[in-house]
Write an enzyme that holds these catalytic residues in place. Sequence first.
Site, PDB file in Angstrom:
ATOM      1  N   ARG A  58       0.856  -1.180   0.000  1.00 33.09           N
ATOM      2  CA  ARG A  58       0.000   0.000   0.000  1.00 33.09           C
ATOM      3  C   ARG A  58       0.900   1.241   0.000  1.00 33.09           C
ATOM      4  NH1 ARG A  58      -2.155   0.759   5.397  1.00 33.09           N
ATOM      5  NH2 ARG A  58      -0.740   2.540   5.488  1.00 33.09           N
ATOM      6  N   HIS A  61      -3.647   4.412   4.578  1.00 31.07           N
ATOM      7  CA  HIS A  61      -4.755   3.452   4.638  1.00 31.07           C
ATOM      8  C   HIS A  61      -6.026   4.104   4.098  1.00 31.07           C
ATOM      9  CE1 HIS A  61      -7.407   0.319   6.098  1.00 31.07           C
ATOM     10  NE2 HIS A  61      -8.099   1.237   6.758  1.00 31.07           N
ATOM     11  N   TYR A  85       4.234   5.588  11.315  1.00 25.41           N
ATOM     12  CA  TYR A  85       4.484   4.196  11.700  1.00 25.41           C
ATOM     13  C   TYR A  85       5.323   3.405  10.686  1.00 25.41           C
ATOM     14  CZ  TYR A  85       0.309   3.550   8.717  1.00 25.41           C
ATOM     15  OH  TYR A  85      -0.597   3.576   7.688  1.00 25.41           O
TER      16      TYR A  85
END
Length: 398
Positions: free
Chosen positions: A291, A295, A304
């Site tokens: 990805r 998100h 993160y």
Amino acid sequence: MTVESTAAARKTTRRSSGTKRTASASTSTTKKTSARAEADALEPELVQLLTPEGERVQHPDYDIDLSAEELRGLYRDMVLTRRFDSEATALQRQGELGLWASLLGQEAAQIGSGRALRDDDYVFPTYREHGVAWCRGVDPTNLLGMFRGVNHGGWDPHTNNFHLYTIVLGSQTLHATGYAMGIAKDGADSAVLAYFGDGASSQGDVNESFVFSAVYNAPVVFFCQNNQWAISEPIEKQTRVPLYQRARGFGFPGVRVDGNDVLACLAVTRSALERARRGEGPTLIEAFTYRMAAHTTSDDPTRYRRDAEREEWEAKDPIARLKVYLENEGHADAAFFEELEAESEALGKQVREVVRAMPVPEHMAIFDHTYADGHALVDEERAQFSAYEASFANGEAE
């Protein structure tokens, strides 16, 4: 003993000691080599037909023979899907959409699997399968209407055999399994394709669908897009084994495919769907991809994950590798790419115009039709929200 003999003895001892050290080092090297070989043997097999460098390779179990026109079609699908996705992200940033879940980096997984379907097959998506929706002929602006809040999907699932988007994680896999069991009882030879992500693989619904599909030999293919991150949770916190290997415990085959290789995704999905139509039951496909974006537009991936990780996957870009292959094989010329760029620009313009022409959602409508006969808690929340909105005048709080 003479001095000479003593010196000779010392030399012999040193040579003997050196031999032992050499033997020890050799043993250590052998152990390391063996450990590396064992690690390589345990590394999951990845079905790949097109390398990140754009080189065509063969696979003994999965291969595909496509014409130059078909290859250009796959490339066009991925380019236009990416452009649509980038426009949607921009529209959300401009306040035109409430939210958007980008598919950036996952175009090959979706276009490859989507183009493997027959018209009579049925698809159960999550909320990120914009590329699959494109393959099924769903108007892209209908997807945006849902994220703008002016419709609940905007398309008839039976028209395109493409179910409405599912926000609840994993529940669509049970719907897919039930539908597959139904068409099997009807005697149809069509198949079902169910999408979910690596995070959803931890949901009970997904595992229950595995049980039912295996026991009833349902004609369903489970397509897991493993994009490495379940929002901010890495794949290491989802499983201790490669996801495709889970299928074995339920009694059906699993396969891992290079999710950035559109040719491999097409070949593997087509094979699994044909297997399902022959009455041989379900298959789990793990599309190993990444990805590239957040998100959703409410997420900040810089908090993160490392930039180096993204850069590593940028080198495996699904569109770039197919472009290299098309150019090297002479399957596409400069005119093709120029025409596609113009088509991409036209699509972006169309998407912007259609979305901005959509009505502004009525804020209070969110409380309508929650319960058939109304509910005290909903009435209370409606009153609170109404009072909150009334506290603003001319866009500024009083």
